[in-house]
Design a protein around this motif. Sequence first.
Motif, PDB file in Angstrom:
ATOM      1  N   HIS A 288       0.745  -7.171  -5.233  1.00  0.00           N
ATOM      2  CA  HIS A 288       0.161  -6.249  -5.863  1.00  0.00           C
ATOM      3  C   HIS A 288       0.390  -4.661  -5.277  1.00  0.00           C
ATOM      4  O   HIS A 288       0.342  -4.999  -3.840  1.00  0.00           O
ATOM      5  N   VAL A 289       0.496  -3.757  -5.814  1.00  0.00           N
ATOM      6  CA  VAL A 289       0.622  -2.385  -5.478  1.00  0.00           C
ATOM      7  C   VAL A 289      -0.578  -1.639  -5.629  1.00  0.00           C
ATOM      8  O   VAL A 289      -0.930  -1.425  -6.571  1.00  0.00           O
TER       9      VAL A 289
ATOM     10  N   VAL B 130       0.976  -1.209  -0.024  1.00  0.00           N
ATOM     11  CA  VAL B 130      -0.095  -0.032  -0.034  1.00  0.00           C
ATOM     12  C   VAL B 130       0.712   1.199   0.072  1.00  0.00           C
ATOM     13  O   VAL B 130       1.705   1.352   0.883  1.00  0.00           O
ATOM     14  N   THR B 131       0.704   2.090  -0.951  1.00  0.00           N
ATOM     15  CA  THR B 131       1.488   3.340  -1.097  1.00  0.00           C
ATOM     16  C   THR B 131       0.508   4.365  -1.356  1.00  0.00           C
ATOM     17  O   THR B 131      -0.790   4.022  -1.542  1.00  0.00           O
TER      18      THR B 131
ATOM     19  N   ALA C  91       8.494  -0.619 -14.352  1.00  0.00           N
ATOM     20  CA  ALA C  91       9.447  -1.517 -13.621  1.00  0.00           C
ATOM     21  C   ALA C  91       8.983  -3.146 -13.542  1.00  0.00           C
ATOM     22  O   ALA C  91       9.334  -3.598 -12.751  1.00  0.00           O
ATOM     23  N   GLU C  92       7.888  -3.246 -14.151  1.00  0.00           N
ATOM     24  CA  GLU C  92       7.120  -4.503 -14.511  1.00  0.00           C
ATOM     25  C   GLU C  92       6.705  -5.245 -12.867  1.00  0.00           C
ATOM     26  O   GLU C  92       6.898  -6.046 -12.596  1.00  0.00           O
ATOM     27  N   LEU C  93       6.100  -4.092 -12.236  1.00  0.00           N
ATOM     28  CA  LEU C  93       5.513  -4.389 -11.022  1.00  0.00           C
ATOM     29  C   LEU C  93       4.068  -4.325 -11.176  1.00  0.00           C
ATOM     30  O   LEU C  93       3.571  -3.560 -11.875  1.00  0.00           O
ATOM     31  N   ASN C  94       3.257  -5.273 -10.514  1.00  0.00           N
ATOM     32  CA  ASN C  94       1.887  -5.449 -10.466  1.00  0.00           C
ATOM     33  C   ASN C  94       1.280  -4.370  -9.841  1.00  0.00           C
ATOM     34  O   ASN C  94       1.409  -4.196  -8.578  1.00  0.00           O
ATOM     35  N   VAL C  95       0.468  -3.470 -10.622  1.00  0.00           N
ATOM     36  CA  VAL C  95      -0.396  -2.511 -10.152  1.00  0.00           C
ATOM     37  C   VAL C  95      -1.714  -2.928  -9.757  1.00  0.00           C
ATOM     38  O   VAL C  95      -2.519  -3.835 -10.432  1.00  0.00           O
ATOM     39  N   GLY C  96      -2.157  -2.860  -8.112  1.00  0.00           N
ATOM     40  CA  GLY C  96      -3.293  -3.370  -7.996  1.00  0.00           C
ATOM     41  C   GLY C  96      -4.695  -2.319  -7.858  1.00  0.00           C
ATOM     42  O   GLY C  96      -4.971  -2.041  -9.404  1.00  0.00           O
TER      43      GLY C  96
ATOM     44  N   THR D 286      13.121  -9.103  -5.437  1.00  0.00           N
ATOM     45  CA  THR D 286      12.611  -8.915  -6.403  1.00  0.00           C
ATOM     46  C   THR D 286      11.506  -9.853  -7.064  1.00  0.00           C
ATOM     47  O   THR D 286      10.713  -9.542  -7.529  1.00  0.00           O
ATOM     48  N   ARG D 287      11.981 -10.914  -6.810  1.00  0.00           N
ATOM     49  CA  ARG D 287      11.061 -12.156  -7.446  1.00  0.00           C
ATOM     50  C   ARG D 287       9.541 -11.994  -6.680  1.00  0.00           C
ATOM     51  O   ARG D 287       8.592 -12.236  -7.195  1.00  0.00           O
ATOM     52  N   MET D 288       9.666 -11.688  -5.434  1.00  0.00           N
ATOM     53  CA  MET D 288       8.542 -11.655  -4.480  1.00  0.00           C
ATOM     54  C   MET D 288       7.492 -10.751  -4.687  1.00  0.00           C
ATOM     55  O   MET D 288       6.556 -10.755  -5.126  1.00  0.00           O
ATOM     56  N   VAL D 289       8.382  -9.401  -5.169  1.00  0.00           N
ATOM     57  CA  VAL D 289       7.541  -8.373  -5.160  1.00  0.00           C
ATOM     58  C   VAL D 289       6.754  -8.192  -6.808  1.00  0.00           C
ATOM     59  O   VAL D 289       5.854  -7.512  -6.925  1.00  0.00           O
ATOM     60  N   ARG D 290       7.543  -9.142  -7.511  1.00  0.00           N
ATOM     61  CA  ARG D 290       7.100  -9.215  -9.075  1.00  0.00           C
ATOM     62  C   ARG D 290       6.205 -10.381  -9.122  1.00  0.00           C
ATOM     63  O   ARG D 290       5.738 -10.497 -10.374  1.00  0.00           O
ATOM     64  N   HIS D 291       5.953 -11.092  -8.193  1.00  0.00           N
ATOM     65  CA  HIS D 291       5.029 -12.049  -8.405  1.00  0.00           C
ATOM     66  C   HIS D 291       3.801 -12.069  -8.496  1.00  0.00           C
ATOM     67  O   HIS D 291       3.230 -10.946  -8.255  1.00  0.00           O
TER      68      HIS D 291
END
Length: 341
Positions: free
Chosen positions: A201-202, A18-19, A226-231, A192-197
């Motif tokens: 979700h962010v 959560v940001t 950054a290839e991070l999953n947006v929630g 990195t693997r955890m946060v991109r899994h």
Amino acid sequence: MAGQQSTGTFAGTRLHIVTGKGGTGKTTVAAALAIALARQGKRVLIAEVEGRQGISQAFNVPPLSGHDERIFADKSGGEVYGISVDAKESLLEYLQIFYRLGRAGSILEKVGAIDFATTIAPGVRDVLLIGKVYEAAGRRSGSRRSGGRLVYDAVVLDAPPTGRIVRFLNVNHEVADIARVGPIKSQADSITRMVRHGTSHVHLVTLLEEMPVQETIDAIAELREAELNVGAILVNQVRNPLLTDDELAAISAGTAAEREEMVEAVQNDLVTAGVKATKVMVRGLVAQAGDLADRVQLQRQEDAVLAAQGLPLAHLPALPGGVEDGGLSVLADCLAEEGIV
């Protein structure tokens, strides 16, 4: 564990990050999200990494430490455990685990090496902070080899603000020049693997105001790059407009003469109801109604901008009394009703 079945959009998400821009209430929303998950009978860990003790204040419990502490229990059997991650404490623990430094760690602290690593060395602080969350998220009741069950069904991370969320989560690139091999590099890769899994979700908390909305849009673009999953986009502190659309439109479109007629009408209505009202007082009320109409129109415009992002969108009500008197429970209900969890 028994509890209501999760059918929300992010029912399969295990790590909820959560940001949000400072002042949008991201910590309060993170706390409400943890409660919503616990009501499903889940054991939830909520972690903060900014040292503000915002989680303890939201749950009205004593300050949290670097060790898991139960801070909420639901009748479904679900629980929320809280932890406040400190970079210095995490580094000393890290050195003990990987290098068996023991008392040598205290010596390093005395000569300033610990402070250097946690405040000056780029990226290392974030590796340590999120590394503790990584460890807790992957903790099992038995050994990994025996396939023990994960201690926590879900993890909620009260993360840094949108301005530095990508850098915080993308720690592998930050430490690449510092640690190309060894346990720090290995842990950074694992993080990195955890946060991109796909189960991470962010979520972005915002207000229906121009600056928070723009920062949210910018953060979404950076997260995707950054290839991070947006929630989900979680719009906080949404206020009831109080007036109907027709009434708001009439106030906004009215000329000076029409507003004066409105003043006359409102004054007559108040007098008829037995309320002593002067024209000065009623003009002030009509002026406030005009300000309200303008604000509602602006909020709807910003809401449309957020909706255009194509992400799940939830609206959380403003809490006049704050999180006291069941405020977190109200927000948790809204997160469930709007299909987030």
